[in-house]
Design an enzyme around this catalytic site. Structure first.
Site, PDB file in Angstrom:
ATOM      1  N   LYS A  75     -64.714 -44.428  32.356  1.00  0.00           N
ATOM      2  CA  LYS A  75     -65.754 -43.859  31.495  1.00  0.00           C
ATOM      3  C   LYS A  75     -66.859 -43.233  32.341  1.00  0.00           C
ATOM      4  O   LYS A  75     -67.323 -42.124  32.069  1.00  0.00           O
ATOM      5  CB  LYS A  75     -66.317 -44.941  30.555  1.00  0.00           C
ATOM      6  CG  LYS A  75     -65.321 -45.364  29.462  1.00  0.00           C
ATOM      7  CD  LYS A  75     -65.756 -46.601  28.668  1.00  0.00           C
ATOM      8  CE  LYS A  75     -64.660 -47.035  27.700  1.00  0.00           C
ATOM      9  NZ  LYS A  75     -64.969 -48.241  26.918  1.00  0.00           N
TER      10      LYS A  75
ATOM     11  N   ASP B  32     -70.111 -46.291  20.425  1.00  0.00           N
ATOM     12  CA  ASP B  32     -68.818 -46.927  20.116  1.00  0.00           C
ATOM     13  C   ASP B  32     -68.579 -46.977  18.599  1.00  0.00           C
ATOM     14  O   ASP B  32     -67.456 -47.205  18.160  1.00  0.00           O
ATOM     15  CB  ASP B  32     -68.804 -48.377  20.633  1.00  0.00           C
ATOM     16  CG  ASP B  32     -68.025 -48.531  21.932  1.00  0.00           C
ATOM     17  OD1 ASP B  32     -67.101 -47.740  22.165  1.00  0.00           O
ATOM     18  OD2 ASP B  32     -68.352 -49.467  22.692  1.00  0.00           O
TER      19      ASP B  32
ATOM     20  N   GLN C 256     -69.129 -53.189  26.900  1.00  0.00           N
ATOM     21  CA  GLN C 256     -67.682 -53.312  26.993  1.00  0.00           C
ATOM     22  C   GLN C 256     -67.224 -54.674  26.477  1.00  0.00           C
ATOM     23  O   GLN C 256     -67.778 -55.711  26.851  1.00  0.00           O
ATOM     24  CB  GLN C 256     -67.226 -53.096  28.454  1.00  0.00           C
ATOM     25  CG  GLN C 256     -65.721 -53.038  28.651  1.00  0.00           C
ATOM     26  CD  GLN C 256     -65.048 -51.823  28.008  1.00  0.00           C
ATOM     27  OE1 GLN C 256     -65.671 -50.790  27.793  1.00  0.00           O
ATOM     28  NE2 GLN C 256     -63.780 -51.949  27.682  1.00  0.00           N
TER      29      GLN C 256
END
Ligand code: GUN
Length: 292
Positions: free
Chosen positions: A52, A119, A96
């Site tokens: 990422k 997200d 994460q």
């Protein structure tokens, strides 16, 4: 049979995003800035977050990686989340997952500012998605929608069987494909660990989306001829012949299923690269929203 090339499609997307960032720079605007919180040393999470951050560099975004030991307390992590919420230079960020067991994931996700939740995991954004309102769509299902759209795979009136009801992939996927629009307008069955006679369902499906996490679970006799197969599986399986000592294996037995399918995503090089490209797209969107 057509292989849905996620690697190429994600590179096309990244190029489009990079061009937009160039235009922002020329206009004197701030470039998008993505931050990621990573807790612990889980190998897969380290790899994903590394990709990422690297992808941010590729498209001209700024990125910040905040790494903490798995001994961090819930309270300390919440402090970090609040700091990102109020940091004006950060347009969007992710925490994460998974987090260590002593940390309540829902508590962390609820603390993320929905405007920075690239997200799309916050209930506010998840709810907006379900209500067909404009919002951040979780990156993996968003990537699947993008690849279906770019390859003009028809979903209207089709029977989609999604296997796996995770909050990150299966559940949002089932919602997105049942929404109005294109891709969408599908009849969706969401199958999970308590589903009876799964093979009977997948055999009826025009589109099968596998998000189960069991290597090579879907076999040729479980799908009908001409089905569209989307494989979200990314299990690491030990392999002494590979330089890394493992290989990434999907939920679909590709060699068996591919000849029977009309479209299929490979693993690796299918859904995986799309996920990262869509996170970048969400970050670009977050940045533009904050400037307006
Ligand atoms: N863990 C596995 N997939 C994801 C994802 O898309 N976002 C975050 N934050 N964690 C993940």
């Amino acid at each position: 049979m057509i292989v849905l090339d996620g690697k190429k499609t994600s590179n096309d997307l990244k190029l489009e995003i990079a061009q937009e960032v160039d235009r922002m720079k020329v206009a004197g605007s701030k470039v998008p800035h993505l931050a990621a919180i990573l807790v612990g040393e889980d190998g897969a999470s380290l790899t994903y977050v590394g990709s990422k951050v690297r992808s941010c560099e590729q498209v001209g975004f700024e990125s910040t990686l905040l790494k903490f030991p798995d001994t961090i307390s819930e309270e300390e992590l919440l402090d970090q989340v609040h700091a990102l919420n109020t940091n004006d230079s950060i347009d969007g960020y992710i925490v994460q997952l998974p987090l260590p067991k002593h940390i309540d994931e829902n508590k962390i996700l609820m603390a993320i500012d929905p405007e920075k939740d690239v997200d799309g995991f916050h209930p506010y954004n998840f709810g907006k998605m379900a209500l067909e309102m404009d919002t951040f769509i979780p990156a993996t299902p968003f990537g699947i929608m993008e690849i279906l759209e770019r390859y003009q795979v028809k979903t209207k009136g089709k029977h989609v069987v999604v296997v796996g009801r995770s909050h990150i992939v299966g559940r949002p996927m089932s919602i997105l494909l049942s929404r109005k629009g294109n891709p969408g307008n599908a009849t969706v069955t969401l199958a999970h660990s308590h589903t009876a006679n799964l093979a009977e369902l997948t055999q009826q499906a025009d589109i099968v989306i596998m998000a189960l996490g069991i290597p090579h679970f879907l076999k040729a006799d479980m799908v009908k001829a001409g089905a569209v197969i989307i494989d979200v599986g990314i299990t690491r399986v030990p392999n002494a012949d590979s330089p890394k000592g493992y290989q990434i294996v999907g939920d679909v037995d590709f060699n068996e299923v591919a000849p029977k399918s009309s479209y299929i995503t490979p693993v690796p090089g299918g859904v995986g690269p799309m996920t990262i490209a869509m996170l970048l797209k969400n970050t670009l969107l977050a940045c533009k929203r904050r400037q307006n």
